[in-house]
Write a protein that holds these residues in place. Structure first.
Motif, PDB file in Angstrom:
ATOM      1  N   LEU A 127      -5.258  20.928  12.643  1.00  0.00           N
ATOM      2  CA  LEU A 127      -6.249  19.932  13.043  1.00  0.00           C
ATOM      3  C   LEU A 127      -5.815  19.196  14.303  1.00  0.00           C
ATOM      4  O   LEU A 127      -6.662  18.781  15.111  1.00  0.00           O
ATOM      5  CB  LEU A 127      -6.474  18.942  11.903  1.00  0.00           C
ATOM      6  N   ALA A 128      -4.511  19.004  14.465  1.00  0.00           N
ATOM      7  CA  ALA A 128      -4.015  18.287  15.638  1.00  0.00           C
ATOM      8  C   ALA A 128      -3.930  19.168  16.880  1.00  0.00           C
ATOM      9  O   ALA A 128      -3.735  18.658  17.988  1.00  0.00           O
ATOM     10  CB  ALA A 128      -2.641  17.693  15.334  1.00  0.00           C
ATOM     11  N   ALA A 129      -4.083  20.465  16.717  1.00  0.00           N
ATOM     12  CA  ALA A 129      -3.912  21.391  17.845  1.00  0.00           C
ATOM     13  C   ALA A 129      -5.171  21.564  18.674  1.00  0.00           C
ATOM     14  O   ALA A 129      -5.119  22.151  19.766  1.00  0.00           O
ATOM     15  CB  ALA A 129      -3.444  22.755  17.325  1.00  0.00           C
ATOM     16  N   VAL A 130      -6.314  21.078  18.179  1.00  0.00           N
ATOM     17  CA  VAL A 130      -7.591  21.310  18.863  1.00  0.00           C
ATOM     18  C   VAL A 130      -8.318  19.987  19.078  1.00  0.00           C
ATOM     19  O   VAL A 130      -8.084  19.011  18.356  1.00  0.00           O
ATOM     20  CB  VAL A 130      -8.483  22.270  18.053  1.00  0.00           C
ATOM     21  N   PRO A 131      -9.226  19.921  20.058  1.00  0.00           N
ATOM     22  CA  PRO A 131     -10.000  18.697  20.275  1.00  0.00           C
ATOM     23  C   PRO A 131     -11.061  18.493  19.206  1.00  0.00           C
ATOM     24  O   PRO A 131     -11.314  19.387  18.374  1.00  0.00           O
ATOM     25  CB  PRO A 131     -10.636  18.923  21.652  1.00  0.00           C
TER      26      PRO A 131
ATOM     27  N   ARG B 268     -15.881  12.990  10.134  1.00  0.00           N
ATOM     28  CA  ARG B 268     -14.437  12.777  10.106  1.00  0.00           C
ATOM     29  C   ARG B 268     -13.700  13.620  11.137  1.00  0.00           C
ATOM     30  O   ARG B 268     -12.468  13.579  11.198  1.00  0.00           O
ATOM     31  CB  ARG B 268     -13.874  13.090   8.718  1.00  0.00           C
ATOM     32  N   ALA B 269     -14.411  14.366  11.946  1.00  0.00           N
ATOM     33  CA  ALA B 269     -13.752  15.301  12.848  1.00  0.00           C
ATOM     34  C   ALA B 269     -12.818  14.608  13.831  1.00  0.00           C
ATOM     35  O   ALA B 269     -11.804  15.179  14.248  1.00  0.00           O
ATOM     36  CB  ALA B 269     -14.795  16.121  13.605  1.00  0.00           C
ATOM     37  N   ASP B 270     -13.139  13.377  14.230  1.00  0.00           N
ATOM     38  CA  ASP B 270     -12.303  12.679  15.202  1.00  0.00           C
ATOM     39  C   ASP B 270     -11.147  11.929  14.549  1.00  0.00           C
ATOM     40  O   ASP B 270     -10.308  11.349  15.242  1.00  0.00           O
ATOM     41  CB  ASP B 270     -13.149  11.707  16.030  1.00  0.00           C
ATOM     42  N   LEU B 271     -11.084  11.916  13.214  1.00  0.00           N
ATOM     43  CA  LEU B 271     -10.063  11.144  12.499  1.00  0.00           C
ATOM     44  C   LEU B 271      -9.186  11.980  11.580  1.00  0.00           C
ATOM     45  O   LEU B 271      -8.075  11.576  11.234  1.00  0.00           O
ATOM     46  CB  LEU B 271     -10.725  10.060  11.633  1.00  0.00           C
TER      47      LEU B 271
END
Length: 502
Positions: A244-248, A262-265
């Motif tokens: 999850l942290a590897a992509v925007p 929740r995609a931004d969090l």
């Protein structure tokens, strides 16, 4: 004054990320049923520079609160409880929101302290799981609460502002985050939390952990639909945190199972959860579907004694009451099932855990007939799988559902759940369903004319003596129908004598 049976209570949680509503109808002091829920992603805590709520955040929060009030009042609740958490707790201008909220809705928002928030979340989890000794993680938008649980009691609370919104805005400003930012967030978690000395059993509640569980459930092609009780391994959580942290955000939103809201969090939440597991050396994390709002509902219903004494029994009672079943009416069958289990113990060599499942299945076996008598077995199985049943592992839910499904005939089919059940569970289910079937045959009528049952095992023959003062042809016929299945499953002979004078 506590909420009375059949009355409703509405709980509104004004959180940092979302404003959520739970409307529950009390079924008694040990059970409630959820009759409505709603969620509005107000992002009240977004952009809190120096802790200040932004004008936009306040407006979103007020609109969300008004919506929740309208839905809640449509149920004419006996009580409406409105609470605020971390965003309001640390906001210097929280009073502005509270005053405007009261002017607009007439509702008074009580800002929970870190301990009050943790205690309510603890009640929601402890009243819906088998957690006795271990840790409970409650991750919201603004705060993280790590609780130490001993003998079902809340012993210690660590409450820190490391919720998903706060962690993302403070430590992960880049999209996707840089490795240095991720390291700083992990260091912040380690600096803020101190591990205890309990076994590393970890439960977690909150929207973020449920979203991670949905992703895992999809990837495993998990055969059960329930998130409550799903166990995520450390490897799965670590992999998700990295992925999850590897992509925007936009790419994250396209990952199956990721909630668009929740995609931004979610990457921040996954990193925090993974680091907590590292600190505690927890090999896995168990998802709890209930938390803060349910805990507040329990406080409203049970007043000064909100802790349930027996989660499983309360859950069975609640499921029965919600489906129009008098669970006490099954007790004669329960007693006979216990008698048969104990008498045949040298044959099956099963233990107390299997005995408890058998007796719980005896209490629920008739639950499906209130939907459709002719398909009652399948409906009973469905209600156990999908109903609000707590305190059981997923494996136990599968076994319990199999027993109520195959109580009266046939052989339990566990193949669809092979990733959940144990190697010997087919044998267990076959034996227990045969015992339950015989017990239900003995109690064929309600009220039962059989006044006393004796069961004695001699070598490989079970002698069943039935005492009654009236004819019991109906029961004898039913027993004969189920005799072959019983003898095959237990590898013994069944001999029946009756009716004998009581």
């Amino acid at each position: 004054m506590p909420v009375q049976p059949r009355e409703t209570v509405a709980v509104i949680d004004v959180g940092s990320n979302s404003v959520r509503l739970l409307v529950a109808r009390a079924l008694g002091r040990e059970a409630f049923e959820v009759i409505d829920e709603a969620r509005y992603d107000a992002r009240l805590g977004a952009g809190q520079v120096g802790g200040l709520l932004t004008p936009e955040g306040i407006e979103r929060g007020l609109r969300a609160l008004a919506i929740m009030q309208q839905i809640a009042e449509s149920h004419t609740p006996a009580k409406i409880i409105v609470v605020g958490t971390e965003a309001l707790r640390r906001a210097p201008n929280a009073d502005e929101f509270l005053q405007r909220a009261h002017q607009r809705t007439g509702l008074r928002v009580h800002i929970l302290s870190g301990y009050e928030e943790a205690h309510a979340g603890y009640l929601g989890v402890i009243n819906s799981t088998a957690l006795s000794d271990g840790y409970l993680l409650d991750l919201g938008g603004g705060s993280l609460e790590l609780m130490t649980i001993e003998d079902r009691s809340l012993r210690q609370v660590q409450s820190v502002p490391l919720g998903a919104i706060y962690s993302r805005e403070t430590y992960l400003p880049s999209d996707p985050p840089q490795p240095r930012e991720i390291r700083n967030l992990r260091k912040a978690v380690r600096r803020s939390l101190t591990p205890g000395h309990l076994p590393p059993l970890l439960y977690a509640t909150g929207g973020a952990v449920r979203n991670l569980a949905r992703i895992v459930r999809l990837r495993r092609r998990y055969p059960l639909g329930r998130l409550h009780g799903l166990e995520l391994t450390r490897k799965e959580v670590r992999r998700l945190a990295r992925e999850l942290a590897a992509v925007p955000t936009e790419a994250r939103r396209r990952i199956p199972g990721v909630g668009s809201n929740r995609a931004d969090l979610l990457h921040a939440a996954a990193i925090v959860i993974d680091e907590v597991m590292e600190i505690l050396h927890a090999p896995s994390i168990v998802v709890a579907g209930q938390g803060l709002r349910e805990g507040l509902a329990w406080q409203a219903i049970r007043a000064e004694s909100p802790l349930l004494p027996d989660v499983r029994r309360a859950s069975l009672t609640g499921l029965a009451l919600a489906n129009g079943v008098d669970i006490l009416a099954a007790e004669p069958t329960v007693q006979v099932a216990a008698l048969l289990f104990d008498a045949t113990s040298p044959l099956h060599d099963l233990g107390t855990a299997e005995r408890a499942l058998l007796l719980d299945a005896a209490r629920l076996a008739g639950i499906g007939m209130h939907i459709d008598y002719y398909n009652r077995d399948r409906h009973a199985e469905y209600l156990v799988h999908s109903g609000d049943l707590h305190g059981y592992t997923h494996r136990e839910v599968v076994l319990l559902a199999a027993l109520v499904r195959w109580a009266d005939s046939g052989t339990p089919e566990l193949a669809p759940y092979r990733t959940i059940v144990a190697t010997d569970d087919q044998r267990r289910a076959t034996i227990l369903s045969a015992l339950l079937g015989l017990a239900r045959a003995i109690r064929r009528r309600t009220p039962s004319p059989i006044l006393r049952v004796e069961a004695t095992l001699q070598t490989h023959t079970l002698h069943l003596h039935l005492h009654a003062n009236v004819p019991i042809d109906a029961e004898l016929e039913e027993i004969e129908r189920r005799q072959r299945r019983f003898e095959t499953a237990l590898r013994c002979t069944l001999q029946v004598r009756g009716p004998l004078p009581a």
